[in-house]
Design an enzyme around this catalytic site. Structure first.
Site, PDB file in Angstrom:
ATOM      1  N   ASP B  12      19.773   7.938  -4.211  1.00 17.08           N
ATOM      2  CA  ASP B  12      18.657   8.880  -4.055  1.00 17.08           C
ATOM      3  C   ASP B  12      17.672   8.262  -3.070  1.00 17.08           C
ATOM      4  O   ASP B  12      17.713   7.068  -2.796  1.00 17.08           O
ATOM      5  CB  ASP B  12      17.966   9.093  -5.412  1.00 17.08           C
ATOM      6  CG  ASP B  12      16.739  10.012  -5.301  1.00 17.08           C
ATOM      7  OD1 ASP B  12      16.819  11.042  -4.603  1.00 17.08           O
ATOM      8  OD2 ASP B  12      15.691   9.679  -5.880  1.00 17.08           O
ATOM      9  N   SER B  13      16.736   9.092  -2.575  1.00 19.59           N
ATOM     10  CA  SER B  13      15.676   8.598  -1.699  1.00 19.59           C
ATOM     11  C   SER B  13      14.798   7.584  -2.425  1.00 19.59           C
ATOM     12  O   SER B  13      14.112   6.793  -1.793  1.00 19.59           O
ATOM     13  CB  SER B  13      14.806   9.749  -1.235  1.00 19.59           C
ATOM     14  OG  SER B  13      14.156  10.338  -2.346  1.00 19.59           O
ATOM     15  N   TYR B  44      12.306  11.438   1.510  1.00 22.50           N
ATOM     16  CA  TYR B  44      13.191  11.979   2.545  1.00 22.50           C
ATOM     17  C   TYR B  44      12.795  13.422   2.913  1.00 22.50           C
ATOM     18  O   TYR B  44      13.020  13.863   4.030  1.00 22.50           O
ATOM     19  CB  TYR B  44      14.645  12.034   2.052  1.00 22.50           C
ATOM     20  CG  TYR B  44      15.400  10.720   2.039  1.00 22.50           C
ATOM     21  CD1 TYR B  44      14.793   9.505   2.354  1.00 22.50           C
ATOM     22  CD2 TYR B  44      16.754  10.702   1.699  1.00 22.50           C
ATOM     23  CE1 TYR B  44      15.519   8.318   2.331  1.00 22.50           C
ATOM     24  CE2 TYR B  44      17.486   9.522   1.687  1.00 22.50           C
ATOM     25  CZ  TYR B  44      16.866   8.331   1.999  1.00 22.50           C
ATOM     26  OH  TYR B  44      17.590   7.165   1.980  1.00 22.50           O
ATOM     27  N   GLY B  45      12.231  14.141   1.949  1.00 18.29           N
ATOM     28  CA  GLY B  45      12.117  15.597   2.039  1.00 18.29           C
ATOM     29  C   GLY B  45      11.169  16.149   3.085  1.00 18.29           C
ATOM     30  O   GLY B  45      11.153  17.345   3.327  1.00 18.29           O
ATOM     31  N   CYS B  75      20.300  13.339  -4.758  1.00 19.24           N
ATOM     32  CA  CYS B  75      19.065  13.636  -4.021  1.00 19.24           C
ATOM     33  C   CYS B  75      19.263  14.990  -3.370  1.00 19.24           C
ATOM     34  O   CYS B  75      20.220  15.178  -2.611  1.00 19.24           O
ATOM     35  CB  CYS B  75      18.865  12.545  -2.962  1.00 19.24           C
ATOM     36  SG  CYS B  75      17.550  12.885  -1.755  1.00 19.24           S
ATOM     37  N   THR B  77      17.538  16.506  -1.052  1.00 14.66           N
ATOM     38  CA  THR B  77      17.356  16.478   0.397  1.00 14.66           C
ATOM     39  C   THR B  77      18.580  15.889   1.102  1.00 14.66           C
ATOM     40  O   THR B  77      19.060  16.438   2.094  1.00 14.66           O
ATOM     41  CB  THR B  77      16.105  15.652   0.746  1.00 14.66           C
ATOM     42  OG1 THR B  77      14.982  16.204   0.045  1.00 14.66           O
ATOM     43  CG2 THR B  77      15.822  15.700   2.226  1.00 14.66           C
ATOM     44  N   GLU B 154       5.848  10.494  -7.600  1.00  9.54           N
ATOM     45  CA  GLU B 154       5.979   9.068  -7.252  1.00  9.54           C
ATOM     46  C   GLU B 154       4.695   8.305  -7.598  1.00  9.54           C
ATOM     47  O   GLU B 154       4.715   7.109  -7.820  1.00  9.54           O
ATOM     48  CB  GLU B 154       6.291   8.907  -5.755  1.00  9.54           C
ATOM     49  CG  GLU B 154       7.713   9.296  -5.365  1.00  9.54           C
ATOM     50  CD  GLU B 154       8.711   8.136  -5.467  1.00  9.54           C
ATOM     51  OE1 GLU B 154       8.310   6.972  -5.322  1.00  9.54           O
ATOM     52  OE2 GLU B 154       9.898   8.416  -5.711  1.00  9.54           O
ATOM     53  N   CYS B 188      15.378  19.230  -6.476  1.00  6.03           N
ATOM     54  CA  CYS B 188      15.032  17.853  -6.081  1.00  6.03           C
ATOM     55  C   CYS B 188      15.038  17.061  -7.374  1.00  6.03           C
ATOM     56  O   CYS B 188      14.489  17.509  -8.386  1.00  6.03           O
ATOM     57  CB  CYS B 188      13.652  17.828  -5.425  1.00  6.03           C
ATOM     58  SG  CYS B 188      12.931  16.172  -5.292  1.00  6.03           S
ATOM     59  N   THR B 189      15.664  15.884  -7.361  1.00  9.00           N
ATOM     60  CA  THR B 189      15.853  15.140  -8.609  1.00  9.00           C
ATOM     61  C   THR B 189      14.567  14.508  -9.150  1.00  9.00           C
ATOM     62  O   THR B 189      14.567  13.922 -10.227  1.00  9.00           O
ATOM     63  CB  THR B 189      16.966  14.079  -8.443  1.00  9.00           C
ATOM     64  OG1 THR B 189      16.707  13.308  -7.270  1.00  9.00           O
ATOM     65  CG2 THR B 189      18.327  14.746  -8.314  1.00  9.00           C
ATOM     66  N   HIS B 190      13.475  14.623  -8.386  1.00 14.40           N
ATOM     67  CA  HIS B 190      12.180  14.193  -8.933  1.00 14.40           C
ATOM     68  C   HIS B 190      11.574  15.249  -9.865  1.00 14.40           C
ATOM     69  O   HIS B 190      10.707  14.933 -10.686  1.00 14.40           O
ATOM     70  CB  HIS B 190      11.158  13.979  -7.818  1.00 14.40           C
ATOM     71  CG  HIS B 190      11.300  12.684  -7.088  1.00 14.40           C
ATOM     72  ND1 HIS B 190      12.242  12.485  -6.115  1.00 14.40           N
ATOM     73  CD2 HIS B 190      10.604  11.523  -7.176  1.00 14.40           C
ATOM     74  CE1 HIS B 190      12.110  11.250  -5.638  1.00 14.40           C
ATOM     75  NE2 HIS B 190      11.131  10.652  -6.261  1.00 14.40           N
TER      76      HIS B 190
END
Lengths: 273, 273
Positions: B12-13, B44-45, B75, B77, B154, B188-190
């Site tokens: 992932d990013s 990354y996005g 990820c 993105t 984040e 998005c995995t966040h």
């Protein structure tokens, strides 16, 4: 009078350093200036010191391929993490954004209470606080990390009416206002875009752009020195980025307050080490 | 029954892909899994497609140094930008997070109105929209870029009571609510960390974690296949990051919903190309 035709190098984690570039270009119309914005790896301010030093070294190596006479780190975070390293490693003068802004703050403050707004990395290093204390031991310094300022500005959100801008400036600046601060250092070169929003939270406080003050220091050091370019030379500006050239072209004017005045090219920054 | 002891690679990013890692590890207790989070270059996005492909290639090259049997791009993105490239270039099966979530959305929706929340890069590529339309031409898809979700998550801000979270979820999700959407893909995995806040804005809508659905697809493809690890093997987990190991250690539990279950090491990701 100088006759040194070598260029000045300027770098930032992204586009924020253009607030220094603008001032530098205005003060030094005869100098060639090469700017690098590390847009492929922005932001720096939430990364570890080791990573920031690594990136700053690569940025400097790339710019030094232009046969520079002077390097300006137009990034608060990289100035905190890598100024010493780059001054040690490079054979040319290297300036950061901490000293000029700190000197100006000490000149301006009447209450002796100065705030520093910067990224979490810069604040963790207390570089502005140490510099201010060295210049004037009596000054009271409040250091405030503003982790979301760079992401919102990079996303084009800095208008004082934007609710996200209002809430974040209020959150970060309420303690600054309550502490009776009269002078605020914008310790990250992205922050001048938030000047109006910040002023609304702390009315009457003087805002100091660390990028602009650094540019003034560089200009003062060059003027009347052997390092200056000939007065007959028409300074050229070149821009390099590590992500989309198109995106940089679109956004640069907002930071420069005038249309982009030079070519923009992509560079594979990871190749420089 | 399989006897393939090679590891599964996941990248992932940054730290968001752990929402897929968690599901994968729970479904496949006998598999060794190596995770890479590109924390030195997150996010990354908001970068260009070229830069995302370059980074994803480096991430994959690094993971392939572990002699993998399968790679999961955890990820959104990077799945958008680089799935085709990596499938073409690598000799092992490569999965992204688009297909599993899209299949699940088509199964779940009653109104036929599905929303996709993702980064600006992913939304610009319309990958979820195209996949949903291929699976079910009648479905109406609303794609919504949420550029500030990754930066706030984040920075540890995902609590539904946080005013920044409230304003941004309301801003991004008001059109989704008004469109009568009953199923929302978190592309998005966040984003699963924002599930509660998102649910408050669109009550009753089903939320689909693209990372968790991708993990289920990978698990289904391995089960009863020759690629599976022996049932007697106790799967090991290893983690690698491109920025601070310490910071990753501190935050990983939040995404995994359990304490970190393997070593974390730093890797110089720029060396892989």
């Amino acid at each position: 009078m100088g006759e040194d035709r070598r260029a000045i190098g300027v770098f930032d984690s992204g586009i924020g350093g253009l607030t220094a570039m603008r001032e530098l270009a205005a003060l030094l119309p005869h100098e060639d200036i090469v700017y690098f914005g590390d847009t492929g790896r922005v932001p720096y301010g939430t990364r570890s010191r080791e990573t920031i030093v690594k990136y700053a070294r690569q940025d400097a190596r790339f710019l030094c391929s232009f046969h520079l006479k002077l390097l300006l780190i137009a990034c608060g975070t990289a100035s905190y993490a890598a100024l010493d390293t780059l001054q040690e490693e490079l054979p040319i003068p290297v300036y950061g954004v901490v000293e000029g802004a700190s000197r100006r703050a000490v000149e301006l403050t009447r209450t002796g209470r100065v705030a520093v707004l910067a990224t979490p990395a810069t604040i963790s290093g207390h570089v502005f606080g140490k510099c201010l204390k060295n210049l004037s031991p009596d000054v009271t310094v409040m250091e405030k990390a503003c982790p979301l300022f760079v992401p919102i500005v990079e996303n084009g959100r800095f208008q004082p009416e934007d609710p996200i801008v209002r809430i974040l400036t209020e959150e970060y600046l309420a303690p600054v206002r309550e502490a009776g601060v009269d002078t605020i250092i914008l310790g990250c070169t992205h922050y001048p875009l938030l000047s109006e929003a910040i002023s609304r939270c702390v009315p009457g406080a003087a805002l100091i752009s660390s990028g602009a003050e650094a540019a003034k220091m560089v200009a003062a050091s060059l003027r009347n020195s052997a390092l200056a370019a000939p007065q007959t030379h028409d300074g050229k500006r070149r821009y390099f980025v590590s992500d989309s050239v198109e995106q940089f072209r679109q956004n640069a004017g907002m930071y420069l307050c005038h249309p982009l005045d030079g070519d923009v090219e992509w560079v594979d920054i990871e190749k420089y080490e």
